[in-house]
Scaffold this motif. Sequence first.
Motif, PDB file in Angstrom:
ATOM      1  N   HIS A   1       1.843  -4.799  -2.229  1.00 18.16           N
ATOM      2  CA  HIS A   1       3.204  -4.215  -2.647  1.00 18.16           C
ATOM      3  C   HIS A   1       4.321  -5.314  -3.137  1.00 18.16           C
ATOM      4  O   HIS A   1       4.149  -6.474  -2.764  1.00 18.16           O
ATOM      5  CB  HIS A   1       4.020  -3.749  -1.161  1.00 18.16           C
TER       6      HIS A   1
ATOM      7  N   LEU B   1      -4.036   5.514  -4.271  1.00 20.59           N
ATOM      8  CA  LEU B   1      -2.719   5.258  -3.627  1.00 20.59           C
ATOM      9  C   LEU B   1      -1.941   6.308  -3.881  1.00 20.59           C
ATOM     10  O   LEU B   1      -1.415   6.643  -2.735  1.00 20.59           O
ATOM     11  CB  LEU B   1      -1.987   4.271  -4.859  1.00 20.59           C
TER      12      LEU B   1
ATOM     13  N   LEU C   1      -2.749   8.340  -0.885  1.00 18.22           N
ATOM     14  CA  LEU C   1      -2.178   8.115   0.512  1.00 18.22           C
ATOM     15  C   LEU C   1      -0.796   8.202   0.492  1.00 18.22           C
ATOM     16  O   LEU C   1       0.054   7.745   1.372  1.00 18.22           O
ATOM     17  CB  LEU C   1      -2.508   6.544   0.706  1.00 18.22           C
TER      18      LEU C   1
ATOM     19  N   LEU D   1       1.475   7.186  -1.876  1.00 20.83           N
ATOM     20  CA  LEU D   1       1.974   5.820  -2.234  1.00 20.83           C
ATOM     21  C   LEU D   1       2.173   5.819  -3.808  1.00 20.83           C
ATOM     22  O   LEU D   1       1.564   6.590  -4.606  1.00 20.83           O
ATOM     23  CB  LEU D   1       1.432   4.655  -1.858  1.00 20.83           C
TER      24      LEU D   1
ATOM     25  N   TYR E   1       3.105  -1.225  -6.720  1.00 17.89           N
ATOM     26  CA  TYR E   1       1.933  -2.336  -6.120  1.00 17.89           C
ATOM     27  C   TYR E   1       1.702  -3.022  -7.262  1.00 17.89           C
ATOM     28  O   TYR E   1       1.447  -2.636  -8.541  1.00 17.89           O
ATOM     29  CB  TYR E   1       0.909  -1.278  -5.702  1.00 17.89           C
TER      30      TYR E   1
ATOM     31  N   ARG F   1       0.506  -0.383   4.954  1.00 16.50           N
ATOM     32  CA  ARG F   1       0.383  -0.364   3.547  1.00 16.50           C
ATOM     33  C   ARG F   1       1.190  -1.163   2.673  1.00 16.50           C
ATOM     34  O   ARG F   1       1.503  -0.946   1.613  1.00 16.50           O
ATOM     35  CB  ARG F   1       1.094   1.329   3.195  1.00 16.50           C
TER      36      ARG F   1
ATOM     37  N   VAL G   1      -3.229  -2.536   0.641  1.00 12.80           N
ATOM     38  CA  VAL G   1      -4.049  -1.149   0.307  1.00 12.80           C
ATOM     39  C   VAL G   1      -5.556  -1.501  -0.401  1.00 12.80           C
ATOM     40  O   VAL G   1      -5.503  -2.195  -1.261  1.00 12.80           O
ATOM     41  CB  VAL G   1      -3.648  -0.054  -0.288  1.00 12.80           C
TER      42      VAL G   1
END
Length: 618
Positions: free
Chosen positions: A215, A249, A252, A254, A259, A284, A287
């Motif tokens: 992140h 990603l 999930l 996200l 990221y 998270r 990941v």
Amino acid sequence: MTPAASPIASSAAASPAAASPAAAVSSAGSPVAAVGHLTPGLWQRANRHLVRKALAEFSHERLLTPQPLPDGRYAVRADDGTVEYRFAARLRALDHWQIDPGSITRHRGEQELPLDAVDLCLELRSSLGLSDEILPVYLEEISATLAGAADKLSRPQPTAAELARADFQTIEAAMTEGHPGFVANNGRIGFGVDDHHRYAPEAAAPVRLVWLAAHREHATFTCGADLSYSALMRAELGEAQLDRFAGRLTGLGLDPDDYLLLPVHPWQWWNKLSVTFAGELATRRLVCLGEGEDRYRAQQSIRTFFNLDHPSKHYVKTAISVLNMGFMRGLSAAYMEATPAINDWLARLIESDEVLRGTGLTIIREHAAIGYRHRQFEAATDRYSPYRKMLAALWRESPVPALAPGERLATMASLLHVDAAGDGVAAALVERSGLAPEVWLRRYLDAYLTPLLHCFYAYDLAFMPHGENTVLVLDESGAVVRAVFKDIAEEIVVMDPLAVLPPAVQRVRAAVPDELKLLSVFTDVFDCFFRYLSALLDEAGVLDEEAFWRTVAACAADYRDSVPHLAEKFERFDLFAAEFPLSCLNRLQLRDNRQMVDLADPSAALQLVGTLRNPIAP
């Protein structure tokens, strides 16, 4: 491969002779096969080699004082006087003990004992200054070094003559010695035997890196002025792989834009991050995206990977929490931030300097870096802590695209490599070149030593120019064309307190007393590399010791005469002084084998013991 030694500091495919990685990796699944290299014969050979090195290097550093025997040999006695080592040796320039390994015997009274490097450390623990705290860790490193040596001895190895004409990665995988000065130089504490088969450079096994998404709130990416994050990722991974990672990603829930992508050593993933960073993964902030597609091969430095599938792509240097030769081999997220700017600055300096351009010197820039900051470990530790160095990576350009037709690459460490028959690569290169030995040596010195001298005298700039940090460009005959320096950001230093440096480059400035500055040449180059190269060429009958150092002196004098505007600097820092301080590497490791020096203030840790006569002074 290497920590501080001073106050400062082709085709990618391997030949079949280099190793048999498939067999090595598959053996890791069998407990019996995994230790197949640990046989009495190979163990004896590994111990004889390491005992020879220990006696030679500890004597060089004046931890031991060999006593002459009536028969012309020498003896070293254990601390309690009950055990004696006897050997034949020749004492060369720079107090180099050239010991005949076959002559070494170990005695207790009338009884001859087997050679055992661990026993040697126990018998000489007081002489070596090994504290109760350091001793067991050092013994573990010695044992691991022996195990690694036995494994290397069990593998088919190219001859010196074959290596003199081999490609870059065949040479890289064939190196067996590690650092020539450190006795415990192959500890790799943290690796299991299966890890050696998978990830050690001598295994020559293909490796796929693990990729994480980090992140942006906790990760920092920096790159050179001529690069961007998106351009680097497209070039290194390709659109299909980027789409696959983005799909992981979004699957999930996200946002991929939140990221940054970060490559990880597989060992670090399985043994550290998947457990120690469990909270980051569960929330998270990190990941796991899975393995990348490209196959890499570990280099001598263990944590750096060369791209086998695309040799022109970047090296990838990764953090790995393994203790090896005085340091935990992590990468600091804080240090990574300034890495590209430091490399850009040095590249500009080299390109703008007529003398450096004339030598052909180049660096392979560390183009980009990424580091992840674990907020809880950062709150709990200081900047030295290995817990701050568990998750970072950098991308270093490959030297392959810069090769001209007919040129090939070789690690400079190969000049000190000796094959199973006792033949050296340096001697083989001289023979293959067809040049007179002094001419071959002078071409090498012009490419390697001259730029080091000019950086010192013109800019107060020093490198850590050991064998693993220098790549030689050879022509078809095996003569040296030019040198390439690497591992820049962590291992260069500017010793001029008044030098004007960009803000991002200030980190490389270090306060070094004037009387220690020239150790960047005397220790790092003369004592830690030329001392061994000279002995090998003399022993091979290629070039005698006096002629070697005379050629070095001529190179240094010619450089001095070519820069008359630096005459005052040469008077202050006399390269031809009669003697210079003996700076001891093993003493650093014997004192603290977890953190030998602070790279921000390396001169503070030096172990200086007397002086050495300067072999170029006459």
